[in-house]
Write an enzyme that holds these catalytic residues in place. Structure first.
Site, PDB file in Angstrom:
ATOM      1  N   ILE A 258       0.868  -1.170   0.000  1.00 19.54           N
ATOM      2  CA  ILE A 258       0.000   0.000   0.000  1.00 19.54           C
ATOM      3  C   ILE A 258       0.910   1.227   0.000  1.00 19.54           C
ATOM      4  O   ILE A 258       2.073   1.151   0.378  1.00 19.54           O
ATOM      5  CB  ILE A 258      -0.977   0.033   1.197  1.00 19.54           C
ATOM      6  CG1 ILE A 258      -0.238  -0.046   2.543  1.00 19.54           C
ATOM      7  CG2 ILE A 258      -2.016  -1.064   1.095  1.00 19.54           C
ATOM      8  CD1 ILE A 258      -1.164   0.020   3.753  1.00 19.54           C
ATOM      9  N   ASP A 259       0.375   2.342  -0.449  1.00 17.05           N
ATOM     10  CA  ASP A 259       1.185   3.548  -0.599  1.00 17.05           C
ATOM     11  C   ASP A 259       1.697   4.055   0.749  1.00 17.05           C
ATOM     12  O   ASP A 259       1.111   3.776   1.801  1.00 17.05           O
ATOM     13  CB  ASP A 259       0.364   4.654  -1.270  1.00 17.05           C
ATOM     14  CG  ASP A 259      -0.114   4.260  -2.657  1.00 17.05           C
ATOM     15  OD1 ASP A 259       0.618   3.519  -3.332  1.00 17.05           O
ATOM     16  OD2 ASP A 259      -1.214   4.687  -3.045  1.00 17.05           O
ATOM     17  N   LYS A 260       2.759   4.812   0.704  1.00 17.17           N
ATOM     18  CA  LYS A 260       3.358   5.387   1.906  1.00 17.17           C
ATOM     19  C   LYS A 260       2.321   6.092   2.777  1.00 17.17           C
ATOM     20  O   LYS A 260       2.275   5.901   3.999  1.00 17.17           O
ATOM     21  CB  LYS A 260       4.459   6.378   1.503  1.00 17.17           C
ATOM     22  CG  LYS A 260       5.007   7.205   2.660  1.00 17.17           C
ATOM     23  CD  LYS A 260       5.880   8.337   2.156  1.00 17.17           C
ATOM     24  CE  LYS A 260       6.251   9.282   3.290  1.00 17.17           C
ATOM     25  NZ  LYS A 260       6.929  10.507   2.805  1.00 17.17           N
TER      26      LYS A 260
END
Length: 305
Positions: A134-136
């Site tokens: 998942i994105d930062k």
């Protein structure tokens, strides 16, 4: 990485742009570097980046091995929701990068996991144990493999769409629909290489959504992934005119304050690789998310007489 060869059968134009289109895991700037280093042959000849690729051209690319980083185990806080001999389920905080890369050699989830437990080796030295990302600036649940058998099984189930991945997301605008499905193919944007976009020749991408709560100017949704493309929920919701609140890449400039998009991986369902047991986990909304919801004005629909 080795050589890869493809024939231009659809996307034509500048050589560097064509390479980036046919090899979507790499950027146009990377393609340009390979061309300068004479790692690219067009019909067995060296060409410049401005060469106009034509239908039928055979392009051979010698992709260099990635630069390896000296990964270090770090004693960082981990919110472990579940753990057994095969896997962990971790609740990643907003702001933490999942795995090391150039520019982020440490302080990542992988660095923390390496301190805690052995990890699978299937994804190589940079992404040990990482089955999906998942994105930062997205928070929430991730499954992590501790051995190669678990990694292979979890990855196969992910590709077969056997996992439940449900997100809670706050978006701009008031939804008229109570639920729906967004089925729009995704690929790298032709206008901005940092972005993904809905493109005709993109990969299949399907997102199901359900309205949970309406606010004045905003809506809280449950978004369930049928596929798992890069930035899928963020791009799909922006595509239908409801970008994710706080999203610095796909959202409007005038948005809610914070450190990124209001997007949380809330529910994760998986099959235990050894026992076959079906497991479902939930992670509550983080404090910054619930605090923002409490500041929004609920939307009260006027009932008809």
């Amino acid at each position: 990485m080795g050589q890869t060869t493809f024939t231009v059968d659809e996307q034509v134009g500048r050589l560097d742009k064509v390479i980036a289109q046919y090899l979507p895991d790499y950027s146009r700037s990377q393609a340009n570097e390979w061309i300068k280093e004479e790692r690219v042959l067009v019909n067995s000849e060296v060409k410049k980046a401005k060469y106009q690729a034509k239908l039928g051209d055979e392009i051979q690319v010698d992709i260099p091995d990635p630069i390896t980083l000296d990964l270090k185990a770090e004693n960082l806080p981990l919110d472990i929701i579940y753990e057994d001999d095969d896997l962990l389920v971790v609740n990643k905080p907003q702001g933490m990068v999942v795995h090391p890369a150039l520019g982020h050699p440490d302080g990542t989830l992988v660095n923390a996991l390496m301190y805690h437990t052995p990890l699978s080796n299937i994804n190589g030295v940079l992404r040990p144990g990482i089955v999906h990302r998942i994105d930062k600036d997205t928070s929430g649940l991730l499954m992590v493999a501790k051995n190669d058998h678990a990694h292979e099984t979890l990855s196969e189930n992910l590709k077969a769409k056997k996992n439940l991945r449900e997100y809670l997301v706050l978006v701009h605008g008031e939804f008229k629909e109570n639920s729906g499905t967004i089925n729009a193919p995704l690929g790298r944007s032709n206008k901005d290489r940092k972005k993904q976009a809905v493109v005709a020749n993109g990969r299949e991408a399907v997102t199901h959504f359900k309205v949970l709560r309406r606010y004045v100017g905003y809506t809280l949704l449950s978004a369930t992934l049928e596929t798992g493309r890069t930035h899928q929920i963020r791009v799909h919701l922006a595509y239908i005119g409801h970008p994710v609140a706080g999203d610095p890449l796909y959202g409007p400039k005038k948005t809610l304050p914070g450190n990124g998009q209001y997007l949380h991986a809330h529910t994760l369902g998986l099959t235990q690789p050894t026992t076959g047991e079906e497991l479902i986990f939930e992670a509550p909304l983080p404090d910054y998310f619930t605090a923002m919801l409490s500041q929004l004005e609920p939307y009260n629909e006027m009932s008809e007489d």
